[in-house]
Scaffold this active site. Sequence first.
Site, PDB file in Angstrom:
ATOM      1  N   GLY A  86      43.965 -22.543 -56.794  1.00 20.17           N
ATOM      2  CA  GLY A  86      43.001 -21.998 -55.842  1.00 20.17           C
ATOM      3  C   GLY A  86      42.770 -20.508 -56.040  1.00 20.17           C
ATOM      4  O   GLY A  86      41.633 -20.021 -55.981  1.00 20.17           O
ATOM      5  N   THR A  87      43.844 -19.780 -56.307  1.00 24.51           N
ATOM      6  CA  THR A  87      43.722 -18.330 -56.451  1.00 24.51           C
ATOM      7  C   THR A  87      42.832 -17.980 -57.643  1.00 24.51           C
ATOM      8  O   THR A  87      41.940 -17.119 -57.534  1.00 24.51           O
ATOM      9  CB  THR A  87      45.123 -17.696 -56.617  1.00 24.51           C
ATOM     10  OG1 THR A  87      45.892 -18.025 -55.451  1.00 24.51           O
ATOM     11  CG2 THR A  87      45.044 -16.190 -56.767  1.00 24.51           C
ATOM     12  N   GLN A 193      41.616 -25.723 -48.403  1.00 25.88           N
ATOM     13  CA  GLN A 193      42.242 -26.503 -47.322  1.00 25.88           C
ATOM     14  C   GLN A 193      41.393 -27.684 -46.871  1.00 25.88           C
ATOM     15  O   GLN A 193      41.865 -28.540 -46.129  1.00 25.88           O
ATOM     16  CB  GLN A 193      42.539 -25.596 -46.109  1.00 25.88           C
ATOM     17  CG  GLN A 193      43.626 -24.585 -46.360  1.00 25.88           C
ATOM     18  CD  GLN A 193      45.011 -25.200 -46.553  1.00 25.88           C
ATOM     19  OE1 GLN A 193      45.267 -26.354 -46.203  1.00 25.88           O
ATOM     20  NE2 GLN A 193      45.927 -24.429 -47.110  1.00 25.88           N
ATOM     21  N   SER A 213      42.335 -26.587 -54.852  1.00 22.38           N
ATOM     22  CA  SER A 213      43.688 -26.413 -55.388  1.00 22.38           C
ATOM     23  C   SER A 213      44.412 -27.758 -55.404  1.00 22.38           C
ATOM     24  O   SER A 213      44.409 -28.476 -54.401  1.00 22.38           O
ATOM     25  CB  SER A 213      44.442 -25.412 -54.516  1.00 22.38           C
ATOM     26  OG  SER A 213      45.797 -25.393 -54.879  1.00 22.38           O
ATOM     27  N   GLY A 214      45.052 -28.072 -56.531  1.00 29.21           N
ATOM     28  CA  GLY A 214      45.711 -29.380 -56.678  1.00 29.21           C
ATOM     29  C   GLY A 214      46.848 -29.620 -55.700  1.00 29.21           C
ATOM     30  O   GLY A 214      46.990 -30.710 -55.156  1.00 29.21           O
ATOM     31  N   CYS A 339      57.641 -11.511 -40.542  1.00 30.00           N
ATOM     32  CA  CYS A 339      58.728 -11.750 -41.496  1.00 30.00           C
ATOM     33  C   CYS A 339      58.517 -13.015 -42.302  1.00 30.00           C
ATOM     34  O   CYS A 339      58.684 -13.038 -43.508  1.00 30.00           O
ATOM     35  CB  CYS A 339      60.064 -11.852 -40.773  1.00 30.00           C
ATOM     36  SG  CYS A 339      60.430 -10.370 -39.870  1.00 30.00           S
TER      37      CYS A 339
HETATM   38  N1  PLP Z   1      42.781 -20.479 -50.375  1.00 29.18           N
HETATM   39  C1  PLP Z   1      43.342 -21.053 -49.304  1.00 29.18           C
HETATM   40  C2  PLP Z   1      42.552 -21.261 -48.065  1.00 29.18           C
HETATM   41  C3  PLP Z   1      44.689 -21.438 -49.363  1.00 29.18           C
HETATM   42  O1  PLP Z   1      45.254 -21.994 -48.295  1.00 29.18           O
HETATM   43  C4  PLP Z   1      45.418 -21.214 -50.551  1.00 29.18           C
HETATM   44  C5  PLP Z   1      46.856 -21.545 -50.629  1.00 29.18           C
HETATM   45  O2  PLP Z   1      47.571 -21.444 -49.657  1.00 29.18           O
HETATM   46  C6  PLP Z   1      44.763 -20.637 -51.649  1.00 29.18           C
HETATM   47  C7  PLP Z   1      43.435 -20.284 -51.518  1.00 29.18           C
HETATM   48  C8  PLP Z   1      45.475 -20.376 -52.938  1.00 29.18           C
HETATM   49  O3  PLP Z   1      45.624 -21.568 -53.683  1.00 29.18           O
HETATM   50  P1  PLP Z   1      46.754 -21.663 -54.820  1.00 29.18           P
HETATM   51  O4  PLP Z   1      48.074 -21.732 -54.124  1.00 29.18           O
HETATM   52  O5  PLP Z   1      46.441 -22.942 -55.561  1.00 29.18           O
HETATM   53  O6  PLP Z   1      46.619 -20.467 -55.685  1.00 29.18           O
END
Ligand code: PLP
Length: 419
Positions: A86-87, A193, A213-214, A339
């Site tokens: 996803g990132t 999500q 994201s997988g 935290c």
């Molecule tokens: N975007 C959203 C809304 C997410 O919840 C997440 C992961 O928590 C990501 C992006 C990032 O995805 P990844 O963990 O595959 O890099």
Amino acid sequence: MKNIYLDNNATTQIDQHVLAAMTPYLKEFYGNASSMHHFGGQLRHRIDQSLHYYGRRAQQALEASRAQAAKLIGAQPDEIIFTSGGTESDNTAIHGVLASRPDKKHIITSRVEHPAVRAVCRLLQTRGYRLTELPVDALGQLDLKQLEEAITEDTALVTIMYANNETGVVFPVDQIARIVHAKDCLFHCDAVQAVGKLPIDLQQTEIDLLSISGHKLHGPKGIGVLYVRRGTPLTPFMVGGHQESGRRAGTENVAGIVAIGQACELAQTYMAEENSRVRRLRDKLETGLLKHCLDARVNGDTAHRLPNTTNISFEFVEGEAILLLMDSLGIAASSGSACTSGSLEPSHVLRAMGVPFTAVHGSIRFSLSRYTTEEEVDFVIREMPPIIQRLREISMFSAGKNSAPQAPYERKPQLDPIR
Ligand code: PLP
């Protein structure tokens, strides 16, 4: 002690069918999907003519997976780019669009985005871009009029998530896409999500780019998809080899790609049935906790929400302390307090919604999955109230507001559970 995993928005358990589908691509079919030809001194990538069986096998699997991923979201296979998650999908979409529209210097996003979008936008701000972060109301919803007014001739991209990872609040992305297009601008949607939890048909919306994201849909970590609508300008973010039709360099993670394809297919097959079951369990959990825990309230727009998520604030108690006691009983969830989120700031999402500080710190996100059972939900409904009561008494006591705690909580937490 049983383990109860209610942190599925953080990551999900890999589905056994997904694991079975991907394993041969780690063991036997380990070929490079982009095996190359040497044509007249020029290295060329030939998708359909890998010189050997291994490469062809990997290539075929990759294309089959592309078709599976496309089908889940109503896309064409050539609109799917595989990424490392996803990132990377978010980074690629944002950097890729901006690089292809160098004359435009304005980005619009929301205040409640995941760091994979938020941090990118803020970084670009330090590099000369103007950034508008749209506020949300107390329910975590956007004012679409504000969005419309924010878009100018200089706006290169609007990037707004489909569903919020902390609250589950779903944005009206179809409407957002229409507004953005009416102003001749491009729309990227972080749907990490939402995919697998909500039906998405990109034939029916005007979203230009969409991130998946997988590991959020019972696939493995480190694999993702970026959907790019045909005709959308996108400068490659990862450069190097010619993989993914020159749109994302790097040797393909074939096993991961097979896995995300399989995860998409399973999501498509079972989504409707699973989600109504998951929604019912989520509602039962939420109703049970609100009924039995004092000063508890739900954060976010419950009318527009993912079926698997509830974010509840237990006021005047610390999220970390709640999680610790939950963990001692084998229950896993997460908190919006500073935290546990691993940052110095407590949840920027809840803060943007104007949730009071005390409630932000006592917020717990429960996120269910296809593996959550009724028995588990019943267990949590039974075990949470004494945890909250006990912690409240401790905090009241330490604040000098009460006499000694009454010790209504007889269970001794095991602080170092081995499971
Ligand atoms: N975007 C959203 C809304 C997410 O919840 C997440 C992961 O928590 C990501 C992006 C990032 O995805 P990844 O963990 O595959 O890099």
